[in-house]
Structure formats: C-alpha cells, structure tokens
Design an enzyme around this catalytic site. Sequence first.
Site, PDB file in Angstrom:
ATOM      1  N   THR A   1      56.266  39.835  20.375  1.00  0.00           N
ATOM      2  CA  THR A   1      56.937  38.702  19.761  1.00  0.00           C
ATOM      3  C   THR A   1      57.057  37.539  20.746  1.00  0.00           C
ATOM      4  O   THR A   1      57.531  36.460  20.382  1.00  0.00           O
ATOM      5  CB  THR A   1      58.336  39.119  19.257  1.00  0.00           C
ATOM      6  OG1 THR A   1      58.736  38.220  18.235  1.00  0.00           O
ATOM      7  CG2 THR A   1      59.373  39.065  20.341  1.00  0.00           C
ATOM      8  N   SER A   2      56.635  37.763  21.970  1.00  0.00           N
ATOM      9  CA  SER A   2      56.748  36.731  22.997  1.00  0.00           C
ATOM     10  C   SER A   2      55.385  36.101  23.256  1.00  0.00           C
ATOM     11  O   SER A   2      54.500  36.724  23.852  1.00  0.00           O
ATOM     12  CB  SER A   2      57.309  37.367  24.282  1.00  0.00           C
ATOM     13  OG  SER A   2      56.960  36.616  25.432  1.00  0.00           O
ATOM     14  N   PRO A   3      55.183  34.842  22.804  1.00  0.00           N
ATOM     15  CA  PRO A   3      53.866  34.213  22.986  1.00  0.00           C
ATOM     16  C   PRO A   3      53.520  33.977  24.448  1.00  0.00           C
ATOM     17  O   PRO A   3      52.362  34.074  24.841  1.00  0.00           O
ATOM     18  CB  PRO A   3      53.987  32.895  22.217  1.00  0.00           C
ATOM     19  CG  PRO A   3      55.445  32.648  22.055  1.00  0.00           C
ATOM     20  CD  PRO A   3      56.133  33.965  22.101  1.00  0.00           C
TER      21      PRO A   3
END
Lengths: 202, 294
Positions: free
Chosen positions: A15-17
């Site tokens: 979920t962390s770009p």
Amino acid sequence: MSSSRKMFKLFYDVTSPYSWLAFEVLCRYRNVWNIDLKFKPVYLGGIIRGSGNTLPGLNPNELLYMVSDLILLSKYFGVPMFRPSDLSKKDSLNAMRFVTAVAERDKEGDMLERVSIELWKRMWRTHQDIIQLASLTEPIKDKLRSVTQEALEYKCFGLPFIVCHVNGKAEVFFGSDKFELMAYLFGEKWMGPYPNKPTATM
Amino acid sequence: MFMDGFTCCQIFITNSPVNYEEIVTRKEERNDKYKSEAATARMASSRKVVEFFYDVVSPYSWLAFEVLCRYRNVWNIDLKFKPAYLGGVMHGADNRPPAVVPAKFLYMTTDLERVSGYFGIPLNPPSNVFEAMFEKGTLNAMRFVTAVAEKKKEGDVLEKVSRELWKRMWSTDKDITEPASLTEAGLKAGLSANELEEILTLSKSQPIKDKLKSVTQEALDYQCFGFPFTVCHVNGKTELFFGSDRFEIMAHYIGEKWVGPHPEKPTSKIPRKCLEHRPRIQTGIFNRSHIRLR
C-alpha cells in the site's frame, strides 16, 4: 577493488507507493553494490500503530504534495504509477498476509518479488482489486505480526524502511530518497535511477 | 528527555475527514494560479526562479539553504530567500512537528548526524531540543530576519544573518530569542551597531509582523506543510520540493545537473567515507564542531 558484501533488509507494504520505488531501485543496485537483499513484508497499519505515528496523507496539504511528488518520482525512476491520488484509502492487511504466505512457501526463489510487484501494479497502475483470500492461517498472521514487530524494534515509524548491515554495523534509512547518502556512507557510487545505463555519472 | 518534551510541545491534531474532491479542485485552482504566476516570472526574467521558504528552527532547512547558496551561481537560477514562520505553517496546515513521534525524533537525530558529514555542515543539536524548538521558538528570530530582508534588499546580509542564527541554534547551542543574541548574530554578519538597533526596532513593528505572516501565508498558498520548502518556476510550470533530499530530482526538473552537495568538488572526486571511520553516537547528541563550514 570489489564491493564488500552488504546485507540490506527492506521492510515494505504494497500500500506504500514509495516502497515500490525503493524496491525497484534496490533490485537494480543489488549486483552493482553487492547487496544481499532481504525482502521483509510488513503491515503499514501495524507500523503506524506501534510507533504512535499517523498515516501519511491524512493531512490534506501533505497528501496534495505526495500526489505531485509521486507523479514526478514515478517518471524519474521509471516506475509508472497512475492516479496516486488514491493514497491513504487502502488497507493492506489481507494483501500483506498473502505476501507473507508466499514468502514462507517460497524461501529460495523469486516468487516473493514477483508477487509483490504484481500487487503494487494492481494497486497503483491498473487499479484492480487485490486478491481476497478465503482463509489465512494463524501461523501466517503471526509471521506478519512478528516481521512487523522486527521493524518496530529498529524504531521504524513508516515505510519503506531499509536496514543496512555493513561492516558489522546497522544503519537505518526511511524513505526512497536516501540512496545517495547510502552510497556516501558505504563507499559506493550512486549513479541515479539506472545504474547500468551510460548516463552522466556523479 | 522525551517526557519533558511532550509535556511542553504543542500537538496539532486534525479531526476533520479528508475530502478528496476538494483536494483535486484545490490542486486545479493552485495549478491555474501557478500558470499565471509563472508566466509573470517568465516575462520578468528568462532565468529559472527558485523560491526558498525556511525558518532557522529547522536543521534540514540549513542543509538545503547551504546547498542552494553553493549552487546559485552554478545553476542558472534566480534564488529568492523567503524567511517564514514554521509554527505558522504547522498551524495553518493543521500539521504537527515530526519530533512529537519518539521513533521519528530518534531517527532524525541519527539522520542529522549523517547528513551533517555528507553536506559538510557542522550540525550539533541544542542540549535541550524541545525547549529550544518549542518552548523558546523562533518567532522573534524570524521577525528579525524579516526586518533584515526588508532593510537590506541588496547584497548578502540576509544570507549571512540567517546562517549566523542557524549556527547559534544548531551548532553552538546559543540563544536566538533575546535582543542581545540577535545583535551578536547581526554583528557577526557584518551589520553595524546602528543598523542593528534600527532593525531590532523594526522587527517589533506591525508592518514586519504582517510581512512575516504574509510570507508564511504564501507558503501555505502552495499547500506547504513543513520546511524546507522549495518552489521552482521553470518554463511556465511550477513544482514544489519538500525537504533536503530532493536536489537530484529538482536539478532534473529545472534542466540542471546535480553533482552532490559540493559542486566545487563533484562527489566522484571526494574521498568516500566508510562506515567504520564514523564517530559513535552518544545518546543522540553528537559533536561535529570539527567540521568547518565552507
């Protein structure tokens, strides 16, 4: 003079770009910097809760900045992301349990890398739903919890979080913009996003 | 040390839910505003305009400041210093200082020691960081800097005064709230005693308080949430950069080349530090006074 062997642990969540950017860069530099790269899937929600932090992107100005920052960075690093404006809407607990299960099953191969990249692409490029799995066992849930706890023990407060074991010491780095500093500390060369391309070197 | 800090410092908490449609609309409005501002900037000068928003309370702002000073004649840029008030930005953006999260504070202490070596800037945190940053703060200091900016529009006095204040707070652990402290900094920056008296009086005036407020508001109009905050206007477009880790990308964006923190000595030629030669950190307070500022 050959590069000394270094062990890097990359703590990440799909979920962390920014974790995707760090992941791609470390994969590109793995052989250039002679890195033993260990992927450590964790749950961002657990990191945030455990460190008393708040999710990035809950602040409207910060969110706006991150959107334009990611547009710039994704172009610069060649990791195309579309609609990073969907930041902070996604919970990744199921996805990261799935990734943990893959990590447990396939310890030697590159399945973990391939699955992680697929999930990042689904979340940030094609915007498809993350696979919903019917049942995940207690051992897998515990494993994700324990890797998340490992990150917290390094005083992690956000992702990506890179722990570098070099010359018997551990150095920690938060974010995907510390590679130049890493190069300086470890006696390596930072050549920008594409180490194998002949560009003007620093 | 953490407990004292937490009882002292202000925590800004937002309870309002994030409205994404509003954010997209605001971004579009902001981009329209930038287009017209950038067009004006372009008409005024063919150089690239770089606006640097900073407060001397912020150590990372000192790093970014020194880098921009070193590059101002290497890159074809029109560098504009924008002294502003970080406390005002935190309040206006509904944000909270990163130091309120213990793990972040610990990380920043380690990180500052490393970048201090890399950037060649003698960073030494004050002995009581929370007192210096939150209890005493920098409102007087930034009003003083604003007054210097107004009185001394030409020359490099603004640059020198800012640097002296950073050195006091972030190198030699000295006060920057009292008039005597500001006077000492001003004298070191080359101002005369008479000029200093005038500037100190001016710094307490309503026009200067308003000026600081308005520059802070300018930063907020760019949706700033922290410092350092660098705004680059190039070819009719505007891009924002937060922090002191974005120079490589900033250079790429403005069509220039980044060769590391010492453009007079490109990185490939500097002997690279190896980990085993770094001094040990003791309880997060480190001594870098042996590093001379260029």
